[in-house]
Design an enzyme around this catalytic site. Sequence first.
Site, short mmCIF file in Angstrom:
data_model
loop_
_atom_site.label_atom_id
_atom_site.label_comp_id
_atom_site.label_asym_id
_atom_site.label_seq_id
_atom_site.Cartn_x
_atom_site.Cartn_y
_atom_site.Cartn_z
N CYS A 46 -9.30 -13.94 17.80
CA CYS A 46 -9.90 -12.76 18.41
C CYS A 46 -11.20 -12.47 17.66
O CYS A 46 -11.19 -12.38 16.42
CB CYS A 46 -8.96 -11.57 18.30
SG CYS A 46 -7.28 -11.99 18.83
N ARG B 68 7.06 0.20 2.09
CA ARG B 68 6.90 -0.91 3.02
C ARG B 68 5.76 -1.84 2.61
O ARG B 68 4.80 -1.39 2.00
CB ARG B 68 6.70 -0.42 4.46
CG ARG B 68 5.62 0.64 4.65
CD ARG B 68 6.01 1.51 5.85
NE ARG B 68 4.92 2.30 6.40
CZ ARG B 68 4.55 3.50 5.98
NH1 ARG B 68 5.13 4.03 4.90
NH2 ARG B 68 3.58 4.16 6.58
N CYS C 147 -3.23 -18.58 14.39
CA CYS C 147 -3.09 -17.68 15.52
C CYS C 147 -3.16 -18.49 16.80
O CYS C 147 -3.72 -19.59 16.82
CB CYS C 147 -4.20 -16.62 15.52
SG CYS C 147 -4.01 -15.45 14.18
N LYS D 57 -3.47 4.30 6.98
CA LYS D 57 -3.77 4.73 8.34
C LYS D 57 -3.71 6.25 8.47
O LYS D 57 -2.83 6.88 7.89
CB LYS D 57 -2.77 4.11 9.31
CG LYS D 57 -2.89 2.59 9.38
CD LYS D 57 -1.85 2.02 10.34
CE LYS D 57 -1.86 0.51 10.33
NZ LYS D 57 -1.31 -0.07 9.07
N ARG E 121 0.83 -1.20 0.00
CA ARG E 121 0.00 0.00 0.00
C ARG E 121 0.87 1.25 0.00
O ARG E 121 0.62 2.19 -0.73
CB ARG E 121 -0.90 -0.03 1.24
CG ARG E 121 -1.70 1.21 1.46
CD ARG E 121 -2.78 0.97 2.49
NE ARG E 121 -3.59 -0.17 2.12
CZ ARG E 121 -4.11 -1.05 2.99
NH1 ARG E 121 -3.92 -0.90 4.28
NH2 ARG E 121 -4.84 -2.06 2.57
N TYR E 122 1.85 1.27 0.88
CA TYR E 122 2.76 2.42 0.95
C TYR E 122 3.98 2.08 0.09
O TYR E 122 4.41 0.94 0.07
CB TYR E 122 3.22 2.63 2.39
CG TYR E 122 2.10 2.83 3.38
CD1 TYR E 122 1.46 4.06 3.48
CD2 TYR E 122 1.70 1.81 4.24
CE1 TYR E 122 0.44 4.26 4.40
CE2 TYR E 122 0.69 2.00 5.17
CZ TYR E 122 0.07 3.23 5.25
OH TYR E 122 -0.92 3.43 6.16
N ASP F 32 -12.06 -1.29 12.75
CA ASP F 32 -12.41 -1.21 11.33
C ASP F 32 -13.86 -1.63 11.10
O ASP F 32 -14.47 -2.26 11.96
CB ASP F 32 -11.52 -2.18 10.53
CG ASP F 32 -10.06 -1.77 10.55
OD1 ASP F 32 -9.79 -0.55 10.51
OD2 ASP F 32 -9.20 -2.66 10.60
N CYS G 84 -11.23 -9.54 15.04
CA CYS G 84 -10.10 -9.44 14.09
C CYS G 84 -10.51 -8.84 12.74
O CYS G 84 -11.51 -9.22 12.15
CB CYS G 84 -9.50 -10.82 13.87
SG CYS G 84 -8.07 -10.79 12.76
N ASP H 107 -7.92 3.10 10.03
CA ASP H 107 -7.38 2.57 8.78
C ASP H 107 -8.49 2.79 7.77
O ASP H 107 -9.60 2.28 7.94
CB ASP H 107 -7.04 1.08 8.96
CG ASP H 107 -5.75 0.70 8.25
OD1 ASP H 107 -5.44 1.31 7.21
OD2 ASP H 107 -5.06 -0.22 8.73
N ARG I 3 -8.96 -9.44 10.07
CA ARG I 3 -8.83 -10.53 9.09
C ARG I 3 -9.70 -11.72 9.47
O ARG I 3 -9.36 -12.86 9.22
CB ARG I 3 -7.36 -10.94 8.93
CG ARG I 3 -6.54 -9.80 8.43
CD ARG I 3 -5.18 -10.16 7.87
NE ARG I 3 -4.45 -8.91 7.75
CZ ARG I 3 -3.41 -8.58 8.51
NH1 ARG I 3 -2.92 -9.44 9.39
NH2 ARG I 3 -2.85 -7.39 8.38
C1 LIG Z 1 -0.26 -0.78 8.86
C2 LIG Z 1 0.29 -1.17 7.59
C3 LIG Z 1 1.64 -0.97 7.29
C4 LIG Z 1 2.61 -0.38 8.28
O1 LIG Z 1 2.29 0.93 8.58
P1 LIG Z 1 3.13 1.79 9.61
O2 LIG Z 1 2.31 3.00 9.80
O3 LIG Z 1 4.46 2.04 8.98
O4 LIG Z 1 3.28 0.97 10.86
C5 LIG Z 1 2.10 -1.33 6.05
N1 LIG Z 1 1.27 -1.86 5.12
C6 LIG Z 1 -0.03 -2.06 5.39
C7 LIG Z 1 -0.90 -2.64 4.33
C8 LIG Z 1 -0.57 -1.74 6.64
O5 LIG Z 1 -1.86 -1.96 6.89
S1 SF4 Z 2 -6.14 -10.02 15.95
FE1 SF4 Z 2 -6.48 -11.51 14.28
S2 SF4 Z 2 -4.46 -11.88 13.42
FE2 SF4 Z 2 -4.14 -10.97 15.46
S3 SF4 Z 2 -3.96 -12.71 16.89
FE3 SF4 Z 2 -6.12 -12.08 16.87
S4 SF4 Z 2 -7.08 -13.40 15.34
FE4 SF4 Z 2 -4.87 -13.47 14.96
#
Ligand SMILES: *Cc1c(COP(=O)(O)O)cnc(C)c1O
Ligand code: SF4
Length: 367
Positions: free
Chosen positions: A112, A99, A108, A319, A95-96, A275, A115, A312, A117
């Site tokens: 959670c 990184r 996991c 973010k 995305r960025y 989210d 979550c 996010d 995801r």
């Molecule tokens: C959160 C996130 C990051 C890391 O973001 P930082 O603000 O640098 O911690 C990188 N890629 C994705 C897709 C993210 O959701």
């Molecule tokens: S928040 Fe989601 S990815 Fe993180 S430990 Fe919990 S279930 Fe796993």
Amino acid sequence: MESGSWKKQLRSGISNAGELCTAFPQLAPKRAMIEEVTATYPVFINSYIAGMLKGPSDPLWRQFIPDNAEIDDTGGMVDPLAEDSTSPVPNITHRYPNRVLFLVSNRCAVHCRFCTRKRKIGRSFEVTAATITQGIDYISRSPQVRDVLLSGGDPLLLPTDQIADILGRLSEIRHVDIIRIGTRVPGVLPDRITAGLARMLASFKPLYINTHFNHPVEITPQSRRACALLADVGIPLGCQTVLLKGVNDSADIMCRLMEGLLSMRVRPYYLHHMDYTRGTAHFRTSLSAGLDIIRELRCHASGMSVPHYVIDLPGGGGKVPLTPDYIHAVDGNALLLKNFQGKLFRYDIEAQDAETFSAPLAHTPVI
Ligand SMILES: *Cc1c(COP(=O)(O)O)cnc(C)c1O
Ligand code: SF4
């Protein structure tokens, strides 16, 4: 209590409605509902966490026990951050520019209920030797990527030699400057952190670990020991906390959590606003609840204890930090600033700043 015990805690974990109702007989009348919820969103609670669950009013219960509110919530989005559609190769979200997020584990230590995801956790979500190699190849041919964030699932649930292999291959990529691991293991399966694992992790290029603690009850002698092992070998530790209604949405709980984290050498990094993930609406607070907490932390705790409060953006916008508004007004060549006690102070600004603070809102198209 070396490496064997955490594997046993996973093996003896709760992974279906029947086991859940046996472990917690008060849930037996709700068994049909739990079957239905877990058919969509599987349950898993390792025995370390199961041993800490007391009842519906405890902050862990709400994080891990399935609830019919999950299937009642048909709004929200299945993949709110568009992680899958911004994925150049499986399990990488780029995305960025500099990184990437790289999912290297599909397991996991607990599931959670909140979550982001949720769509993947405990379900068919493929992480294989091939997806890992594809991901590493993508990173090695993307010279703009300087920071690799390993997540999942939980990377620390992989076998130690597999973690070492991934870190080793990433470390060989010249343009990768830092590696980060996002893990809930220090708080929810602390015996996984052994001296041997910590030593192995510390042997790789600048490596940061971001843990995930949501409530002071997660700070136990075992999780203190886990964080100490990692900090002692020199790994910088951060924490990503999720703001959860009915779990930690009060300034008092958050102050105790953040101070507890600092006492373990864990620096609060992000406080995530929930989210718009389908099945999690019952956890979402107002934004003003989050801003109030940040304001109170600034007032009552060390500046080191204040995380960035972030949303996010849905659709993969990334973010965005939200901060309480400390500028009360602009008065000619001065700002009226509100201090930590809520008192107003005049702060003179120089001509070079006058334009910044008096400029009308620029017109940027809205997505
Ligand atoms: C959160 C996130 C990051 C890391 O973001 P930082 O603000 O640098 O911690 C990188 N890629 C994705 C897709 C993210 O959701
Ligand atoms: S928040 Fe989601 S990815 Fe993180 S430990 Fe919990 S279930 Fe796993």
